[in-house]
Structures are given as structure tokens and as C-alpha cells.
Design an enzyme around this catalytic site. Structure first.
Site, PDB file in Angstrom:
ATOM      1  N   GLY A  81       0.836  -1.118  -0.130  1.00  0.00           N
ATOM      2  CA  GLY A  81      -0.022  -0.154  -0.056  1.00  0.00           C
ATOM      3  C   GLY A  81       0.860   1.091  -0.037  1.00  0.00           C
ATOM      4  O   GLY A  81       0.536   2.158  -0.653  1.00  0.00           O
TER       5      GLY A  81
ATOM      6  N   THR B  37      11.501  -7.191 -11.167  1.00  0.00           N
ATOM      7  CA  THR B  37      10.982  -8.683 -11.287  1.00  0.00           C
ATOM      8  C   THR B  37       9.556  -8.958 -10.546  1.00  0.00           C
ATOM      9  O   THR B  37       9.512  -8.456  -9.215  1.00  0.00           O
ATOM     10  CB  THR B  37      11.856  -9.773 -10.845  1.00  0.00           C
ATOM     11  OG1 THR B  37      13.279  -9.694 -11.720  1.00  0.00           O
ATOM     12  CG2 THR B  37      11.634 -11.144 -11.095  1.00  0.00           C
TER      13      THR B  37
ATOM     14  N   GLN C 231      -8.062  -0.190   3.152  1.00  0.00           N
ATOM     15  CA  GLN C 231      -9.081  -0.988   4.040  1.00  0.00           C
ATOM     16  C   GLN C 231     -10.359  -1.400   3.401  1.00  0.00           C
ATOM     17  O   GLN C 231     -11.187  -2.138   4.141  1.00  0.00           O
ATOM     18  CB  GLN C 231      -9.182   0.214   5.319  1.00  0.00           C
ATOM     19  CG  GLN C 231      -8.104   0.277   6.263  1.00  0.00           C
ATOM     20  CD  GLN C 231      -7.517  -0.950   6.861  1.00  0.00           C
ATOM     21  OE1 GLN C 231      -8.240  -2.194   6.838  1.00  0.00           O
ATOM     22  NE2 GLN C 231      -6.573  -1.067   7.558  1.00  0.00           N
TER      23      GLN C 231
ATOM     24  N   ASN D 178      -8.739   3.347   8.653  1.00  0.00           N
ATOM     25  CA  ASN D 178      -8.154   2.007   9.022  1.00  0.00           C
ATOM     26  C   ASN D 178      -8.746   2.105  10.563  1.00  0.00           C
ATOM     27  O   ASN D 178      -8.858   0.982  11.240  1.00  0.00           O
ATOM     28  CB  ASN D 178      -6.643   1.950   9.043  1.00  0.00           C
ATOM     29  CG  ASN D 178      -5.831   3.287   9.374  1.00  0.00           C
ATOM     30  OD1 ASN D 178      -6.494   4.344   8.997  1.00  0.00           O
ATOM     31  ND2 ASN D 178      -4.773   3.171   9.915  1.00  0.00           N
TER      32      ASN D 178
ATOM     33  N   CYS E  73       0.638   4.805  24.025  1.00  0.00           N
ATOM     34  CA  CYS E  73       1.674   4.128  24.516  1.00  0.00           C
ATOM     35  C   CYS E  73       1.974   2.898  23.791  1.00  0.00           C
ATOM     36  O   CYS E  73       2.938   2.301  23.981  1.00  0.00           O
ATOM     37  CB  CYS E  73       1.269   3.743  26.170  1.00  0.00           C
ATOM     38  SG  CYS E  73       1.770   4.828  27.301  1.00  0.00           S
TER      39      CYS E  73
ATOM     40  N   GLY F  52      -2.521  -6.373  -0.731  1.00  0.00           N
ATOM     41  CA  GLY F  52      -2.708  -7.783  -0.568  1.00  0.00           C
ATOM     42  C   GLY F  52      -3.066  -8.326   0.971  1.00  0.00           C
ATOM     43  O   GLY F  52      -4.086  -8.991   1.192  1.00  0.00           O
ATOM     44  N   HIS F  53      -2.297  -7.861   1.861  1.00  0.00           N
ATOM     45  CA  HIS F  53      -2.093  -8.573   3.361  1.00  0.00           C
ATOM     46  C   HIS F  53      -3.431  -8.132   3.899  1.00  0.00           C
ATOM     47  O   HIS F  53      -3.712  -8.685   5.106  1.00  0.00           O
ATOM     48  CB  HIS F  53      -0.899  -8.373   3.902  1.00  0.00           C
ATOM     49  CG  HIS F  53      -0.721  -7.039   4.371  1.00  0.00           C
ATOM     50  ND1 HIS F  53      -0.703  -6.740   5.839  1.00  0.00           N
ATOM     51  CD2 HIS F  53      -0.270  -5.831   3.972  1.00  0.00           C
ATOM     52  CE1 HIS F  53      -0.658  -5.508   6.015  1.00  0.00           C
ATOM     53  NE2 HIS F  53      -0.309  -4.996   4.976  1.00  0.00           N
TER      54      HIS F  53
END
Ligand code: FES
Lengths: 394, 299
Positions: free
Chosen positions: A70, A235, A177, A149, A322, A198-199
């Protein structure tokens, strides 16, 4: 056992996707750019994947450029839009974008570009009048996310696009998202470029795609060989591309029963609110992704909640400072001008098609106890003192 | 995910001494609390102490904390550390003592230990009737408005913790962790302190070189030797070191071999060897102890 409710961070690879990509990590290792048939076979499979991704977006195969992620898509899109209109020096974006947009914009400001960061309201929504007011003939690019997100709030992209077109600017959408969670049809859209990763939709990490509308004057970001028709050198990541193709195909099927996910999300949201006093859904009034809920639990801090959840094997995420290593709470929740008592204690639960009702019920079982325990430690619990609110607030 | 020590996690999941101490109407007992932080900063701590008035001993300590895993664990640690101490002893507790008790904290979380130390100070000051706002050490120019951090406080924490980078200052104080507007100012303070520290040994040597020799080089008894060394340290060396945020103490003497402990800014300072050799040792030799060697020890 892990209860994984952090799917906006990343998703598990779908077993069917894994199966589809495995041969390309073993036997089918040919380079699609090679002239021999061993590589040529792989080339055909890439074409198929390109078709699968295009299908999910209502796009044409030639409009899809495979890339690595992304962030690459977003960087490329901004670069391409500015390169296409070198005389225009103004960019419009929003205050709640992903760092892969915001940090590029900040960088460009140092290079002499002017950037407008549109604000959002308490529900996380844009004011289109503010957008109109920001636009000028010198605006090269409007770049906004499709859905946020952190909160899942969906922006009215087509309306934004219509305004963008009135001023002759390029419209890029970071849909990382949204793809696979809401139907997208680029064939009838105002969007010029769209980023996906993709993930976030059950393909592995390291593969993404950028949609570029046919006829758009595209200048490549990564120069080198002629891969991706000269628009993205390097590639090709064949296993990743095949995986993304399969993931896109599965996502399309899933879009038909995304309601199941929405029901589970709503169950989680409404039950938490009814069982736990003093909590509220961030962006609750707006149109949102079906899988995301972001809830602020007042008077306690997000990281502490996450560590408590972690004890039960529950993975979520927090907008609190945090957790992030930075000291500022989430820029998204800050931009929504949520009060500090809420934004420091906000937790995001993001579901996927693998989430089960049993898992949601598990969360509902433990969450009230966690909040109780942390509130019993908090100085706010006993007297709701405003000494802390009044002191040191800049 | 943060890499917390087991002790941090233990004290987070099973905190000890949480809660408030209510005003108990016992003879010879006073109850007080001190508070630091704010909701805007994202962490806040209220420390309650039960004090025996006659001895100034801390009979009990409890906490209420709004904050992350390490803030909650630091609060438990703090209460455990101070219980049984007198107020004067408690004032010696540093944020490092809290971090050490926890088996260490991630660098980015050191501000949790600083918060503990400051709440303790706030409680004791309040008991003694010193308004925290009057704590002149930390009063002054507001450098970081996001986290309400003043210049003296930045100086104090840099010196006490031997901080050398901007990032460390942010980790310990949060200053600079918000909008970042104050980063340049913080960096200036840091640089100034570093320059001063580097200048101490040279300046000291120059100043000491001008001091008259007042003691004859006669053989001395050990007792005479000790009192002379102590006198030179107290009257001539410590004031100069203290002016730059450091200090020195006599640790031991064995024949002609003197051991000292460097404190504050001098401790761990990159030029501490120079301080010991060219400033302290040279001065003592001039004052009639020509065969003396001085060595720094850490305790
Ligand atoms: S003023 Fe220090 S971070 Fe904003």
C-alpha cells in the site's frame, strides 16, 4: 488459542490463497519476463491474476499495476499525479490519512508544494464544503482514503471525486482498508487511481496493486525494466501476484455475505456498550466498514487494556500513544477532537470472515472484568476527579 | 508489542498496594497524597502515603494510576520501595531505583519511572507544606507546552539520568513527543549541558592552579591526611563541581590511594577521568600530598 480481532492491521492468509501460490514457490519458479515457455507459463498465470483483481474492482486488466504494498501504491500515485501536471503545486488530503500519505505530503511541503489537510468532525466525517473551499485551479491532486483504518468510517468518495473533477484535479483513493469489504466499481467512478494491499484481504504481505484509469497520464515511480508494461520496474513477485489474484476472487464471493461479519461486529459493539458503562463507539454515527469497531473506554488507558486482553489470547489494537512508540495518541482520534478521556482508552476490534460468534462471545465475557479492574486502579474511578483534566492541558 | 520484564508484567497483572489511604484518625499518623500527570498526557499517578509523624517513617503507601502497563507496574514498585523508609530516605529514591526494581523498563517507557519519582516528591512536599508549584527547581520557562515540561525540569532530568540524546529526553520526560515544536529548544538545553560538562575539568584545573599552597609538605598521620583531603574536597572541589550539577564524595583511603565517588553530572560523564586526575588528584598533590593517587569508584 488466539482470538484474532486485528484484521485491519493484517489478515491471515486464506488457505485457498496459500494453496494457489505454493507452486510458484517451488516448481513454477520461471521468470515471467523470460522468452522460454517455462517462464511464459508463469506469465499467463500473472495475466489471470490481473484479471481477478480487475474483476473485483470493476476495472480493466491493463489498469492494474502490481507492486509491493500500500505504501508503494500511495507514493506512486502521488508522484504520478504531480508529474502529470508539473505546473500545479497544490495537494488536498485529509488529516486522518495513513502515514504513507501524510508523510509524503509533509515531505512535499518541504519541496515547495502547498498541502491542505481537510479536517473531520466528531464522527470522523469530512465537510464537503471545506473541500470545495480548498480547491483551486492550481490543485493537482486530491488524495483521500476510502475508509479509515482506525474507525472504519467511509468517506463519500464519489462526491469527493465529482468536486475534484470540477477543478480538473487528479483523484487518488487509498482503498487499502476498503477493498474486499465494500463493493467497488471503478468502471463508473470518478477515481483516477486507487491503492490496495494484499495482506489486508487474506493474501500475504509484500504484494499490492495500484489501479490507474485508462488514459491517465502516468509517470512511473520505479524505473528499470519493462515489467508491468514499463509502469513499475522490478521482477514481479509471482507467488504474491497469484495469491493476490486468488484473494481478490475470494473477496468477491465474500462480499455477498459480509453481512455475517457486520452482525458479529454489531453484536460486539452493542453488547459491550450495554455491559460497560462510560464507553462509546468512535465514529459511531457515520457509515462504516462492516468489520471495524473502535470503542473508547473512559478513564483507562488503551495499552493496559490490550495487555489484559492479551492474557486471554485476544488480539486487538489501540489508538493510545503508549502502544505505538510515539507519545501522541492516534492522529485520527485526535483529528476527531475526541476528549482525552476517550481517546487514550480507545480499542479497535477488526473482524474478518474467519471470525466466529464464539470468539466474539469470549471477548464479551472478559471485557467487562478487564475494564472494571483497570478502572479500580485509576484515580478517576473514585472521584471522577477533574484535577487531572484541569492540570497540564495545553 | 513492548518487551517488558517479567517483573513489570507480574506487577501489572497483579498490582500491589493499589487504592487510596483514607484519612485515618490515629494518633501520631498523618495521611497525604501527591499527584502528577494529566489526562492530556495520557498518564497520571496519585500516590498516597501514611506517615508516622514522630519519626517521619512511611507506614504505608498506595497508588491510583491512569496509564499503561509500565505506569501501573512502576506505581506498584514505587509503593513497595518507599514503605518503611523515612521521608528523607524516600526523597533519595530516584526514577532509576524504580526502573531497577522492575528489572528495567523499555527506554521509551522511562517516563513512567520519572512519574513515580515525581509523585513521591509531590506527596512529601505536600506533607511538608512546600507547594509543588513552589518547587523552585522545576519552576521556570515552559519549554514543551504539549506535556507541560519546564526548562529546569528538563535540565534536572538530563543531569540526574546522564541523558545524551534528544530521544532519551523525550523518553524520560515526554517533552518533544507531541507536536515537536519544542524539539529545537530541548536540543539546545541538552547541548548546553554537554558543553558545560565537558568544560568542567579544564576550568577546574585552571582555577585550582591559582590556589596557594597553604599546607607544608610534612609527613602526616592518617587522620591528618583524611581531614586534609576532606577539607580540600569540601571547600575547594565540591563547590565547583556542584555549580555544574555534579558532586564528589570521599569513599575510602588506603595509604596513598584515595577512592572517590563522582555524583550527579560528573558521574558517567565522558570526562570523569580528567576530573579525577587533573582536578582532584592534582589539587591534593599540590596541597602537600605529592604521592597521592585518586581513583573513581562506582558504588
Ligand atoms: S511542545 Fe513539546 S511536543 Fe509539542
Amino acid at each position: 488459542m488466539v482470538i484474532y480481532l486485528d484484521n485491519n492491521a493484517t489478515t491471515r492468509v486464506d488457505p485457498d490463497v496459500l494453496e494457489a501460490m505454493l507452486p510458484y514457490l517451488s516448481d513454477l519458479y520461471g521468470n515471467p519476463s523470460s522468452m522460454h515457455s517455462f517462464g511464459g507459463q508463469v506469465g499467463a498465470d500473472i495475466l489471470k491474476a490481473r484479471g481477478q483483481v480487475a474483476e473485483l474492482l470493476g476495472a480493466e486488466e491493463t489498469e492494474i499495476i502490481f507492486n509491493s504494498c500500500g505504501s508503494e501504491g500511495n507514493n506512486t500515485a502521488i508522484h504520478a499525479a504531480l508529474a502529470a501536471q508539473p505546473d500545479k503545486r497544490h495537494i488536498v488530503t485529509t488529516a486522518v490519512e495513513h502515514p504513507a500519505i501524510l508523510n509524503v505530503c509533509k515531505h512535499l511541503e518541504k519541496k515547495g508544494y502547498r498541502v491542505t489537510y481537510l479536517s473531520v468532525d466528531r464522527r470522523g466525517q469530512l465537510d464537503l464544503l471545506e473541500l470545495e473551499a480548498a480547491m483551486t485551479g492550481g490543485t493537482a491532486l486530491v488524495t483521500t482514503m476510502y475508509a479509515n483504518n482506525e474507525t472504519g468510517v467511509i468517506f463519500p468518495v464519489e462526491q469527493i471525486g465529482a468536486i475534484t473533477k470540477d477543478y480538473g484535479a487528479t483523484f487518488h483513493v487509498d482503498a487499502v482498508q476498503a477493498v474486499g469489504k465494500v463493493p467497488i466499481d471503478l468502471s463508473t467512478s470518478t477515481i483516477d487511481m486507487l491503492t490496495l494491499s494484499g495482506h489486508k484481504l487474506h493474501a500475504p504481505k509484500g504484494i499490492g496493486a495500484l489501479y490507474v484509469r485508462r488514459g491517465f497520464r502516468f509517470r512511473p515511480f520505479l524505473l528499470g525494466g519493462h515489467q508491468e508494461r514499463g509502469r513499475r520496474a522490478g521482477t514481479q513477485n509471482v507467488p504474491g501476484i497469484v495469491a493476490l489474484g486468488k484473494a481478490a476472487e475470494l473477496a468477491q464471493t465474500h462480499l455477498y455475505n459480509v453481512e455475517r461479519e457486520r452482525r458479529l461486529r454489531d453484536l460486539l459493539e452493542t453488547q459491550l456498550q450495554s455491559q460497560i458503562p462510560d464507553c462509546e463507539v468512535n465514529g459511531g454515527g457515520a457509515s462504516r466498514l462492516p468489520n471495524t469497531t473502535n470503542i473508547g473506554f473512559k478513564y483507562i488507558e488503551g495499552e493496559a487494556i490490550l495487555f489484559m486482553l492479551n492474557q486471554y489470547g485476544i488480539c486487538a489494537s489501540s489508538g493510545s500513544a503508549c502502544t505505538s512508540g510515539s507519545l501522541e495518541p492516534s492522529h485520527v482520534l485526535m483529528a476527531m477532537q475526541l476528549p482525552y478521556v476517550i481517546l487514550h482508552g480507545s480499542i479497535r476490534f477488526s473482524l474478518s470472515r474467519f471470525t466466529t460468534e464464539h470468539e466474539i462471545r469470549q471477548v464479551l465475557t472478559v471485557m467487562p472484568g478487564i475494564v472494571d479492574k483497570l478502572r479500580s486502579l485509576s484515580p478517576f474511578n473514585n472521584d471522577r476527579a477533574d484535577w487531572l483534566q484541569s492540570r497540564n492541558v495545553a | 508489542m513492548w518487551n517488558y520484564s517479567q517483573k513489570v508484567l507480574d506487577l501489572f497483572y497483579n498490582p500491589v498496594n493499589q487504592g487510596a489511604i483514607t484519612d485515618e484518625q490515629e494518633p501520631d499518623v498523618a495521611v497525604v497524597f501527591g499527584e502528577v500527570g494529566s489526562i492530556a498526557c495520557g498518564d497520571a499517578l496519585r500516590l498516597h502515603l501514611k506517615i508516622q509523624v514522630s519519626t517521619e517513617a512511611i507506614l504505608d503507601a498506595k497508588f491510583q494510576t491512569f496509564g499503561c502497563t509500565s505506569a501501573i507496574a512502576s506505581s506498584s514498585a514505587l509503593t513497595e520501595i518507599v514503605k518503611g523508609k523515612t521521608l528523607d530516605e524516600a526523597l533519595q529514591v530516584s526514577n532509576h531505583d524504580i526502573a531497577n526494581y522492575l528489572g528495567g523498563l523499555p527506554e521509551a517507557k522511562m517516563h513512567c519511572s520519572v512519574m513515580g519519582q515525581e509523585a513521591l516528591e509531590a506527596a512529601i512536599f505536600r506533607y511538608r507544606g512546600i507547594k509543588v508549584e513552589d518547587h523552585e527547581e522545576d519552576e521556570g520557562n515552559l519549554v514543551c507546552s504539549c506535556y507541560a515540561v519546564t526548562e529546569p525540569r528538563i535540565r534536572r532530568i538530563i543531569i540526574e539520568n546522564n541523558l545524551t540524546t534528544l530521544e532519551q529526553v523525550t523518553n524520560y520526560l515526554k517533552a518533544g513527543g507531541g507536536c515537536g515544536t519544542c524539539l529545537a529548544a530541548v536540543e539546545d538545553i541538552l547541548q548546553e549541558i554537554q558543553q558545560q560538562q565537558a568544560a568542567v575539568p579544564t576550568r577546574l584545573a585552571a582555577e585550582l592552579a591559582t590556589v596557594d599552597m597553604t599546607t607544608a609538605a610534612l609527613p602526616m598521620t592518617t587522620l591528618q591526611k583524611i581531614s586534609l583531603i576532606q577539607q580540600v574536597l569540601d571547600q575547594e572541589i565540591r563547590p565547583v563541581l556542584r555549580a555544574d550539577g555534579g558532586d564528589v564524595e570521599l569513599f575510602d583511603i588506603n595509604g596513598d590511594h584515595v577512592q572517590v565517588v563522582l555524583k550527579g553530572a560528573c558521574h558517567g560523564c565522558s570526562s570523569s577521568t580528567a576530573t579525577v586526575k587533573y582536578a582532584i588528584e592534582a589539587q591534593l598533590r599540590q596541597r602537600g600530598l605529592p604521592t597521592l593517587t585518586v581513583e573513581e569508584v562506582t558504588v
